[in-house]
Each structure stands twice: as C-alpha cells, then as structure tokens.
Design an enzyme around this catalytic site. Structure first.
Site, PDB file in Angstrom:
ATOM      1  N   TYR A   1       0.934  -0.930   0.016  1.00 25.37           N
ATOM      2  CA  TYR A   1      -0.027   0.129   0.072  1.00 25.37           C
ATOM      3  C   TYR A   1       1.144   0.798   0.129  1.00 25.37           C
ATOM      4  CZ  TYR A   1      -4.209  -2.575   0.626  1.00 25.37           C
ATOM      5  OH  TYR A   1      -5.344  -3.599   0.572  1.00 25.37           O
TER       6      TYR A   1
ATOM      7  N   THR B   1       7.273   2.211   8.993  1.00 24.75           N
ATOM      8  CA  THR B   1       6.750   2.535  10.565  1.00 24.75           C
ATOM      9  C   THR B   1       7.786   2.090  11.066  1.00 24.75           C
ATOM     10  OG1 THR B   1       5.314   4.053   9.516  1.00 24.75           O
ATOM     11  CG2 THR B   1       5.501   3.650  11.696  1.00 24.75           C
TER      12      THR B   1
ATOM     13  N   GLU C   1       6.362   7.631   5.687  1.00 24.71           N
ATOM     14  CA  GLU C   1       5.456   8.085   4.924  1.00 24.71           C
ATOM     15  C   GLU C   1       4.155   8.899   5.484  1.00 24.71           C
ATOM     16  OE1 GLU C   1       5.412   8.660   1.656  1.00 24.71           O
ATOM     17  OE2 GLU C   1       3.514   9.258   2.484  1.00 24.71           O
ATOM     18  N   PHE C   2       3.193   9.211   5.309  1.00 25.96           N
ATOM     19  CA  PHE C   2       2.375  10.289   6.246  1.00 25.96           C
ATOM     20  C   PHE C   2       0.749  10.001   4.883  1.00 25.96           C
ATOM     21  CE2 PHE C   2       6.140  12.681   7.963  1.00 25.96           C
ATOM     22  CZ  PHE C   2       5.900  12.163   9.334  1.00 25.96           C
TER      23      PHE C   2
ATOM     24  N   ALA D   1      -0.415   8.187  16.575  1.00 26.96           N
ATOM     25  CA  ALA D   1      -0.865   8.456  18.092  1.00 26.96           C
ATOM     26  C   ALA D   1      -1.298   9.466  18.258  1.00 26.96           C
ATOM     27  CB  ALA D   1       0.875   7.970  19.246  1.00 26.96           C
TER      28      ALA D   1
ATOM     29  N   CYS E   1      -2.071   0.662  10.583  1.00 28.31           N
ATOM     30  CA  CYS E   1      -0.910   1.404  11.038  1.00 28.31           C
ATOM     31  C   CYS E   1      -1.664   2.066  13.043  1.00 28.31           C
ATOM     32  CB  CYS E   1      -0.247   2.713  10.484  1.00 28.31           C
ATOM     33  SG  CYS E   1       0.274   1.404   8.957  1.00 28.31           S
TER      34      CYS E   1
HETATM   35  P1  NAD Z   1       2.177  -3.557   2.878  1.00 26.54           P
HETATM   36  O1  NAD Z   1       2.107  -5.468   3.689  1.00 26.54           O
HETATM   37  O2  NAD Z   1       1.114  -3.660   1.817  1.00 26.54           O
HETATM   38  O3  NAD Z   1       2.849  -4.239   2.051  1.00 26.54           O
HETATM   39  C1  NAD Z   1       4.111  -4.920   2.338  1.00 26.54           C
HETATM   40  C2  NAD Z   1       5.426  -5.276   0.967  1.00 26.54           C
HETATM   41  O4  NAD Z   1       6.125  -6.069   1.215  1.00 26.54           O
HETATM   42  C3  NAD Z   1       4.119  -7.125   1.022  1.00 26.54           C
HETATM   43  O5  NAD Z   1       4.265  -6.867  -0.529  1.00 26.54           O
HETATM   44  C4  NAD Z   1       5.569  -8.136   0.920  1.00 26.54           C
HETATM   45  O6  NAD Z   1       5.624  -9.027   0.286  1.00 26.54           O
HETATM   46  C5  NAD Z   1       6.812  -6.790   0.705  1.00 26.54           C
HETATM   47  N1  NAD Z   1       8.286  -7.789   1.610  1.00 26.54           N
HETATM   48  C6  NAD Z   1       9.030  -8.097   2.729  1.00 26.54           C
HETATM   49  N2  NAD Z   1       9.082  -8.136   3.119  1.00 26.54           N
HETATM   50  C7  NAD Z   1      10.072  -8.388   1.218  1.00 26.54           C
HETATM   51  C8  NAD Z   1      11.531  -8.318   1.387  1.00 26.54           C
HETATM   52  N3  NAD Z   1      12.010  -8.843   1.940  1.00 26.54           N
HETATM   53  N4  NAD Z   1      12.119  -8.271  -0.200  1.00 26.54           N
HETATM   54  C9  NAD Z   1      10.794  -7.875  -1.032  1.00 26.54           C
HETATM   55  N5  NAD Z   1       9.492  -7.330  -0.478  1.00 26.54           N
HETATM   56  C10 NAD Z   1       9.227  -7.764   1.075  1.00 26.54           C
HETATM   57  O7  NAD Z   1       2.074  -3.048   3.791  1.00 26.54           O
HETATM   58  P2  NAD Z   1       2.676  -1.246   3.737  1.00 26.54           P
HETATM   59  O8  NAD Z   1       0.473  -1.247   4.371  1.00 26.54           O
HETATM   60  O9  NAD Z   1       2.741  -1.206   2.206  1.00 26.54           O
HETATM   61  O10 NAD Z   1       3.464  -1.019   5.611  1.00 26.54           O
HETATM   62  C11 NAD Z   1       4.320  -0.737   4.673  1.00 26.54           C
HETATM   63  C12 NAD Z   1       5.103   0.060   5.677  1.00 26.54           C
HETATM   64  O11 NAD Z   1       5.211   1.423   5.977  1.00 26.54           O
HETATM   65  C13 NAD Z   1       4.444  -0.277   7.772  1.00 26.54           C
HETATM   66  O12 NAD Z   1       5.906   0.024   8.408  1.00 26.54           O
HETATM   67  C14 NAD Z   1       3.121   0.002   7.708  1.00 26.54           C
HETATM   68  O13 NAD Z   1       3.625   0.574   8.991  1.00 26.54           O
HETATM   69  C15 NAD Z   1       4.240   2.189   6.524  1.00 26.54           C
HETATM   70  N6  NAD Z   1       2.533   2.838   6.778  1.00 26.54           N
HETATM   71  C16 NAD Z   1       1.743   1.865   5.920  1.00 26.54           C
HETATM   72  C17 NAD Z   1       1.138   3.001   5.412  1.00 26.54           C
HETATM   73  C18 NAD Z   1      -0.438   2.562   4.947  1.00 26.54           C
HETATM   74  O14 NAD Z   1      -1.477   3.285   4.485  1.00 26.54           O
HETATM   75  N7  NAD Z   1      -0.710   1.782   4.435  1.00 26.54           N
HETATM   76  C19 NAD Z   1       1.453   4.846   5.407  1.00 26.54           C
HETATM   77  C20 NAD Z   1       2.220   5.407   5.696  1.00 26.54           C
HETATM   78  C21 NAD Z   1       2.850   3.940   6.986  1.00 26.54           C
HETATM   79  C1  UGA Z   2      -3.586   7.177   8.732  1.00 30.07           C
HETATM   80  C2  UGA Z   2      -2.731   8.185   8.955  1.00 30.07           C
HETATM   81  O1  UGA Z   2      -3.831   9.202   8.683  1.00 30.07           O
HETATM   82  C3  UGA Z   2      -1.810   8.728   7.706  1.00 30.07           C
HETATM   83  O2  UGA Z   2      -1.166   9.802   8.054  1.00 30.07           O
HETATM   84  C4  UGA Z   2      -0.660   7.513   7.966  1.00 30.07           C
HETATM   85  O3  UGA Z   2      -0.047   7.938   7.021  1.00 30.07           O
HETATM   86  C5  UGA Z   2      -1.244   6.188   8.497  1.00 30.07           C
HETATM   87  O4  UGA Z   2      -2.479   5.871   8.930  1.00 30.07           O
HETATM   88  C6  UGA Z   2      -0.152   4.825   8.558  1.00 30.07           C
HETATM   89  O5  UGA Z   2       1.101   5.055   9.126  1.00 30.07           O
HETATM   90  O6  UGA Z   2      -0.825   4.058   8.170  1.00 30.07           O
HETATM   91  P1  UGA Z   2      -5.192   5.857   7.241  1.00 30.07           P
HETATM   92  O7  UGA Z   2      -4.785   4.586   7.903  1.00 30.07           O
HETATM   93  O8  UGA Z   2      -4.636   4.993   5.832  1.00 30.07           O
HETATM   94  O9  UGA Z   2      -4.059   6.836   7.509  1.00 30.07           O
HETATM   95  O10 UGA Z   2      -6.924   6.529   7.478  1.00 30.07           O
HETATM   96  P2  UGA Z   2      -7.159   7.705   8.181  1.00 30.07           P
HETATM   97  O11 UGA Z   2      -7.581   8.815   7.318  1.00 30.07           O
HETATM   98  O12 UGA Z   2      -5.866   8.155   9.504  1.00 30.07           O
HETATM   99  O13 UGA Z   2      -8.030   6.559   9.178  1.00 30.07           O
HETATM  100  C7  UGA Z   2      -7.636   5.720   9.913  1.00 30.07           C
HETATM  101  C8  UGA Z   2      -8.917   5.349  10.791  1.00 30.07           C
HETATM  102  O14 UGA Z   2      -9.628   5.980  11.311  1.00 30.07           O
HETATM  103  C9  UGA Z   2     -10.144   4.349   9.460  1.00 30.07           C
HETATM  104  O15 UGA Z   2     -10.750   3.633   9.994  1.00 30.07           O
HETATM  105  C10 UGA Z   2     -10.724   5.999   9.491  1.00 30.07           C
HETATM  106  O16 UGA Z   2     -12.739   5.279   9.784  1.00 30.07           O
HETATM  107  C11 UGA Z   2     -11.277   6.700  10.913  1.00 30.07           C
HETATM  108  N1  UGA Z   2     -11.175   7.719  11.393  1.00 30.07           N
HETATM  109  C12 UGA Z   2     -10.447   8.788  10.269  1.00 30.07           C
HETATM  110  C13 UGA Z   2     -12.462   7.937  12.380  1.00 30.07           C
HETATM  111  O17 UGA Z   2     -12.919   7.563  13.097  1.00 30.07           O
HETATM  112  N2  UGA Z   2     -12.593   9.293  12.371  1.00 30.07           N
HETATM  113  C14 UGA Z   2     -11.629  10.355  12.038  1.00 30.07           C
HETATM  114  O18 UGA Z   2     -12.731  11.639  12.455  1.00 30.07           O
HETATM  115  C15 UGA Z   2     -10.798  10.324  11.338  1.00 30.07           C
END
Ligand code: NAD
Ligand code: UGA
Length: 470
Positions: free
Chosen positions: A14, A134, A170-171, A230, A281
C-alpha cells in the site's frame, strides 16, 4: 556530487506501490524498480487489466497506465535491482510481533532485517538506504549495523563511503494516497549524511516546495512518524468517548465536534465519531509506542497511550451491544445487513477494520450477516470471518456477501453502516424499507445516512453520538 538515476523500492504494498508510482510520474528521469517477494502481488501490479491492480486507490490506475514499463517496473528480481540502485527505499511491512519478547506490542522487524541483509549482500557502490516503513525509534542503528557488518574493511571511513541510512517516513492515508503524495503537508527526512539528504531532497523538490521538506536528526524523524499516528488516533478516541457522553446527555456529537473544531487551536479535522479507528497502522504504531515507553521505564507514558486503544476496543464493543439490545436482546437467527467492510471509504483494505470485531461479536450471538462492500471481495472476507456458509444451525451465526445493496437487505432486521462509502449517502430508504422485516433498524456508525429520507419510512434509526433531546 553524484546524481540519482536508479531507485529500487523493496515492498510493493500500500505504501511502496502508490509512492513509487507518484515518484515515477513526477521524476520521469528516474528509473524505478519496485520489488517484492510476493509473486502474485507483482503479477497483479503488472496485469494488463488495470482493474486487477492489487490496491484500489483513486487516481492510481491513471498513473500506472502512464508510467508502467516506461520508468516504473514491478518485479521479483530483487538482487539485480538492489545491485543496480543508487537509492533503495525499504517499504516492507512492520506488523506487531506475535510471539517472543515484546509479543503483542513490539514491531516485528524480521522483514526489515532481511532487507538490510539483502542490501548488504548485493548492493554495489555508495548506496543510500531510505527507511520508508514505519519503524521504532532507533531502528536505523540496527540497519546500519547490519549493513556495516558485511563490509570487509571496518575502517569507519570506508563505512561512510558505502552506505547512508535516512529516515523518510510516509504520511499518506489510504483512499487519498495519490493526493497525499502529490500534495503532502510535509516531507520528513532524518539523517546525518548531508550528501544523501540533499540527493533525496532533490528528488522531492521535483514537485514539492523546499519549505515543506523538513530535515531533522534521524531519531526525531523515526519518532515523529509514530507520534503523528498516535496523535491522530488520540483525537478519534477522544471524540468517540464524547459520542457516548452525547448519547447519554442529549447532546449531538456533530454539533459538539463542529463547535470545538472551530477553535483554531483544536482544528476541525479528525473529529468524526465512528465505530473506532481501523487500518493497518494506528493500533500497531500505538502498541509499539507503548512498548518503547515501557522499555525506557516510562510506565505513565505507556499507560496514557494504552488508554487510546482501550477506548477504541470499548467503542466497537459498545456499538455491538447497542445493536443487540435494540433488537430485543437476542439476534440469534436474525438477519443483519452490514454495509461496508473496508476500514474506511475508497480503499479495499480491511486490516483492523472495525467491521471485523463488530461482525465477529454479532456472529457470536448466532445471527446471519448479509455483507455488502463495493470494493472488498468475498475471498478477503472469508480469510477474516471464516468460510461463508448457509448452515441452518441456529447456534452458529453465518455470513454471505452480496453484490448490491438491494440484494443484501431482503427480510433483514437491521442495517449497520460500517464504512462511510459515498453511495450510502444516497440510498433510497423508502425502497429499502419495503424489503426489510419489521420492526426494522438502521445503525449508522458513521453519521452519513440521509436522516430526512429515513424519516419517510418507519425504520428505527440509531446514530453514533446523537442523544435524544428530550
Ligand atoms: P504491505 O503489507 O501492504 O506491503 C509490504 C510488502 O513488502 C508486501 O507485499 C511484502 O511481500 C513485501 N516484503 C516483505 N519483506 C520483503 C523482502 N524482504 N523483500 C521484498 N519484499 C518484501 O504494507 P504497507 O501497508 O505498504 O506498509 C508498509 C510500511 O509502511 C509499514 O511499516 C507501515 O507501517 C508503513 N505505512 C503504511 C501506510 C499505509 O497506509 N498502509 C502509510 C504509512 C506508512
Ligand atoms: C493513517 C494516517 O492518517 C496517515 O497519516 C498514516 O500515514 C497512516 O495511518 C499510516 O501510517 O498507515 P489511514 O489509516 O490510511 O492513515 O487512514 P485514516 O484516514 O487515518 O483513518 C484511520 C481510521 O480512523 C479509519 O478507520 C477511519 O475511518 C477512522 N477515522 C478517521 C475516524 O473514525 N474518524 C475520523 O475523524 C478520522
């Protein structure tokens, strides 16, 4: 100073997928290879049919269409791309540890460590390693130590010439990821290698104003990411706690959040009461924060953050109990329609979705769930709730997935709005009410239903945080 030409991103999830898609679009001079060990995921990223991309994110398909196989490649060839890259983003998963020391709280860093080992083994020349995942504060120390331990010559001068480690959290939020990446509030770069920082800054400067690019020490950058999540989660738990108080006192949470949000010191965002926060997250990052605080002997700090999670569990259980209570205290054998299974709108992601715990609570009471979600497929729901079944055993609840709202409400006793999908705002409630069993209920956990339309029917209506005035 060298220029960056080739980037490798480890992890096509993602974050890795959308982040690199936008980078490729904004920096056509860069060649970007996104690598992953998951072959099916890479296959899906390369599918000719763009509706089969592994991630649904508004605006993503257009960019993939434009950049894929131009300067953006998705591949399982990890070693080769590590070798060729001058800059490597680590974007792999960092879930909560399931066993061992810190189980249930600490981050499981095995995927991070395996990336560091692969980079150590295969990279050539000066390589900038960027933490995009993260991570717990001070993880860069571990990455550096793994990278440096593979160097034949342990002379500190050589070490500094081979690797630089930066933190660049990433945010983005799911559902608005593309817009968040194109117009971020800020870009955070933590590190101490001036050349590496400047090369990463150059890349972001292709589309982001320099004054939005914040440079800090590496620990501040790692910690800021955990703290940002947080704080956001804390606002949601705060307003959810207020929602319960509103229901008891006759106040209206929509009015309260508007009134407090107009105070510029508080601000109006993230004040929507709901069924509790979900997503991959918030929970894991707060658990990690609790673990780190305890590790440093800060018990009170750990307890403070723990209370944010406690309110979140409580809100989900509270809503389940209200549904059961309104349906005469028993839902065994009754049909309940669930509108939305994703953790928020505009994503197919179900990780930690509040719908999961609420559905499980209801299934435990033996009801039949009729689930509709425009983007979450049956296979995904099966992997969470277990196989869909049509068992007639009244003690065991079961679920079925439907492809339309209309089909999912036949003879149902209640509809629970779990996700704030846009289409739920425009439901023809008169039409729907005719298909429901009486007395029928709508439980709106997102406060998005059109109340006036519902009032044209005889459906009972419960909304989160809306107390009875008299
Ligand atoms: P995800 O599970 O969707 O993707 C991670 C990918 O990494 C998987 O496809 C997995 O197969 C791959 N992977 C793992 N180990 C590997 C390796 N050694 N070599 C190659 N590929 C490998 O996770 P995500 O949601 O993209 O999150 C990734 C990180 O970003 C986490 O630390 C998360 O906390 C952070 N983050 C996520 C979001 C979000 O919205 N999902 C936003 C900000 C930060
Ligand atoms: C959140 C943060 O907003 C991102 O900045 C961050 O990068 C990301 O986590 C991450 O580190 O994974 P995300 O989880 O994709 O993003 O979505 P949000 O919009 O933050 O919503 C999180 C949850 O809170 C959802 O279930 C949403 O429905 C809920 N929410 C959000 C509420 O219940 N009320 C609100 O006012 C806002």
């Amino acid at each position: 100073m060298k220029k960056i030409n080739k980037i490798c991103c480890i992890g096509a999830g993602y974050v890795g997928g959308p982040t690199m898609a936008v980078l490729a679009d904004k920096c056509p001079h860069l060649e970007i290879n996104v690598v992953d060990i998951n072959e099916n995921r890479i296959k899906a990223w390369n599918d000719r049919d763009l509706s089969k991309l592994p991630i649904f994110e508004p605006g993503l398909t257009e960019i993939i269409k434009k950049r894929r196989n131009q300067n953006l490649f998705f591949t399982t060839e990890i070693e080769k791309n590590i070798k060729n890259a001058e800059m490597i983003f680590i974007s792999v998963n960092t879930p909560t540890k399931e066993s061992g020391i810190g189980a249930g709280f600490a981050s499981d860093l095995r995927w991070i460590e395996s990336c560091a080992r692969q980079i150590a083994e295969h990279s050539e020349g000066f390589t900038i390693v960027v933490e995009k995942s993260t991570l717990p504060v001070r993880t860069a120390e571990k990455i550096k130590s793994i990278l440096n331990s593979t160097l034949k010559n342990h002379n500190p001068k050589t070490i500094n010439n081979k690797f630089a480690v930066l933190s660049n959290p990433e945010f983005l939020s799911e559902g608005t990821a593309i817009n968040d990446l194109i117009n971020p509030d800020r870009v955070l770069i933590g590190g101490d290698n001036i050349e590496a920082i400047s090369l990463l800054e150059d890349i972001y400067s292709c589309w982001i104003d320099k004054d939005k690019i914040l440079k800090t020490n590496i620990w501040s950058s790692e910690l800021s990411k955990l703290i940002a999540n947080a704080f956001l989660a804390q606002r949601i738990s705060s307003i959810n706690s207020v929602s319960a108080l509103c229901e008891k006192t006759g106040a209206n949470v929509l009015e309260v959040s508007k009134a407090i949000g107009m105070d510029s010191r508080i601000g109006k965002k993230f004040l929507n009461a709901g069924p509790g926060f979900g997503g991959s997250c918030f929970k894991k990052d707060i658990l990690n924060l609790i673990y780190i605080s305890e590790f440093y002997g800060l018990k009170e700090v750990a307890n403070y953050w723990k209370s944010i999670l406690d309110i979140n569990y409580w809100q989900q259980n509270r809503i389940s109990s209200i549904i059961i209570e309104k349906l005469f205290g028993t839902i065994a054998g009754k049909k309940i329609s669930i509108f939305g299974f994703a953790f928020k709108a505009n994503t197919n992601d179900t990780r930690e979705s509040p719908a999961i715990s609420i559905c499980k609570n209801l299934l435990n009471e033996g009801c039949k769930l009729l689930i509709y979600d425009p983007k979450v497929n049956e296979k995904e729901i099966s992997s969470i709730l277990g196989k869909s079944s049509s068992s007639q055993d009244n003690h065991m609840g079961y679920w079925r997935k439907f492809n339309t709202i209309f089909d999912s409400v036949e003879n149902t006793d209640a509809i629970v709005i779990m996700t704030e999908w846009e289409e739920f705002k425009y439901i023809d409630w008169v039409k729907i009410s005719k298909r429901m069993r009486k007395p029928s209920w709508i439980f709106d956990t997102r406060n998005i239903c059109n109340k006036k339309e519902i009032e044209k029917t005889n459906i009972n209506f419960w909304q989160v945080g809306i107390g009875k005035e008299n």
